[in-house]
Design an enzyme around this catalytic site. Structure first.
Site, PDB file in Angstrom:
ATOM      1  N   LYS A 162       0.839  -1.205   0.000  1.00  9.66           N
ATOM      2  CA  LYS A 162       0.000   0.000   0.000  1.00  9.66           C
ATOM      3  C   LYS A 162       0.873   1.253   0.000  1.00  9.66           C
ATOM      4  CE  LYS A 162      -3.272   2.324   3.113  1.00  9.66           C
ATOM      5  NZ  LYS A 162      -2.373   3.461   3.382  1.00  9.66           N
TER       6      LYS A 162
ATOM      7  N   LYS B 142       7.458   0.815   1.835  1.00 10.74           N
ATOM      8  CA  LYS B 142       8.221   0.031   0.850  1.00 10.74           C
ATOM      9  C   LYS B 142       9.570   0.682   0.568  1.00 10.74           C
ATOM     10  CE  LYS B 142       5.357   0.186  -2.541  1.00 10.74           C
ATOM     11  NZ  LYS B 142       4.489   1.207  -1.890  1.00 10.74           N
TER      12      LYS B 142
ATOM     13  N   LYS C 145       5.135   8.250  -8.025  1.00 13.75           N
ATOM     14  CA  LYS C 145       5.609   9.286  -7.103  1.00 13.75           C
ATOM     15  C   LYS C 145       7.124   9.454  -7.185  1.00 13.75           C
ATOM     16  CE  LYS C 145       4.093   7.733  -3.145  1.00 13.75           C
ATOM     17  NZ  LYS C 145       3.579   6.406  -3.508  1.00 13.75           N
TER      18      LYS C 145
ATOM     19  N   ASP D 112      -1.649  -0.423  -4.418  1.00 14.93           N
ATOM     20  CA  ASP D 112      -3.038   0.043  -4.414  1.00 14.93           C
ATOM     21  C   ASP D 112      -3.666  -0.024  -5.802  1.00 14.93           C
ATOM     22  OD1 ASP D 112      -1.305   1.648  -2.446  1.00 14.93           O
ATOM     23  OD2 ASP D 112      -3.306   1.916  -1.614  1.00 14.93           O
TER      24      ASP D 112
END
Length: 332
Positions: free
Chosen positions: A42, A47, A73, A161
């Site tokens: 998620k 991570k 990101k 996600d």
């Protein structure tokens, strides 16, 4: 019938090429085997923190490691590089293409203390598909010679996600040997973990070979839901990283805690060994109710009863019943 000289020459060249015997298949044992491992979890679960410290420790233990950020990101490598942004492959490729130049390794791959790292990147918000960006990014690194690179480990950081095709690429196309999940003792992260297990289970039924090697429990507060999920899914817990204030502070200031000789070194040394040795296996996917059952009913609202709505609820108490448009035929 006269044949044009150029056509005759082309025919001769094709025949000569077809007559060349292919290289004999390689029968010698491989001199180097690269473990390609996709890490899912998620967004915000840790991570990047886990991978930065894991890859750093692997490099200090003498392994050649490549870390590839596959999250739009582009934050996978930020901790590794002390908060500095790493130029992404997609952005660099676009700039180079406009200038008429080719992308080289040095434009997109950077290193620190033996760890090699790159970011695929993604489109700006609202201007493209992140999953398609992932696919395009992998096409570019394949052109740069990805299959010829000599690494011991390639770690791929994927956002769990998102369920569109690009983010499931390593599982769907057997681009990695195994998957590792980063989760925590909360329902949303385990919901994502369960989705990843579902994807692995689905593609293995279609003939795929990727399996789940285990789960890393990050920010472990000792409540045990992630460990219970792992047991129910039939996968091991590779490591439990505690919810510790020292870890939080150092990570927030972009410090690597997985350094040899530091208090947290043994944790990441053990994780590196387990990641290397854990075999890929087919997980069991939990039902939604099975996932909820890992938590107290008061925490997840399992005691709530579904109450059916009525047309009066939707339109108000003065609503009039309208005749049905259904056509009814008499029995013949």
């Amino acid at each position: 019938m006269n044949v044009h000289p150029k056509l005759s020459a082309m025919t001769d060249n094709l025949r000569a090429e077809a007559a060349i015997e292919p290289d004999a298949p390689v029968t010698a044992p491989p001199t180097k085997t690269t473990q390609i491992i996709a890490i899912y979890g998620k967004g915000g679960i840790g991570k990047s923190f886990t991978l930065a410290n894991l890859s750093y420790m692997m490099a200090q233990l003498g392994k050649k490691v490549l870390l590839i950020g596959c999250d739009p990101k582009s934050d996978t490598t930020s901790l590794l590089f002390g908060g500095r942004a790493c130029p992404t492959i997609l952005e660099t490729s676009s700039k180079k293409k406009l200038a008429g130049d080719e992308v080289s390794i040095g434009d997109v791959c950077f290193k620190r203390d033996g760890v090699f790292a790159m970011e695929l990147g993604g489109p700006e918000v609202g201007r493209g598909c992140g999953g398609r960006g992932i696919i395009h990014g992998f096409e570019l690194i394949e052109k740069l010679g990805f299959h010829d690179w000599g690494f011991d480990y390639v770690l791929l950081d994927f956002l769990g996600d998102v369920v569109c095709g690009g983010f499931g690429l390593p599982i769907a196309r057997d681009m990695c040997q195994k998957v590792i999940i980063v989760g925590s003792n909360d329902l949303q992260s385990l919901y994502v973990a369960n989705n990843v297990c579902s994807a692995v289970e689905y593609f293995r039924k279609l003939g795929g070979n990727v399996g789940v090697a285990g789960i890393v429990v990050n920010k472990d507060d000792g409540t045990g839901e992630a460990a219970a999920f792992a047991q129910a899914a039939g996968i091991p817990v590779l490591s439990s990283i505690p919810a510790d204030d020292d870890i939080r502070r150092k990570s927030a200031s972009y410090q690597i805690i997985g350094r040899p000789g530091t208090p947290w070194a043994p944790l990441f040394e053990e994780l590196a060994a387990r990641v290397a040795d854990a075999p890929p296996q087919q997980p069991r996917t939990l039902t939604h109710d099975g996932l909820l059952s890992l938590f107290k009913s008061s925490d997840v609202g399992r005691d709530v009863v579904l109450e059916k709505a009525t047309i009066e609820d939707m339109c108000g108490p003065q609503v009039k019943a309208k005749p049905s448009l259904e056509v009814i035929y008499d029995n013949v």
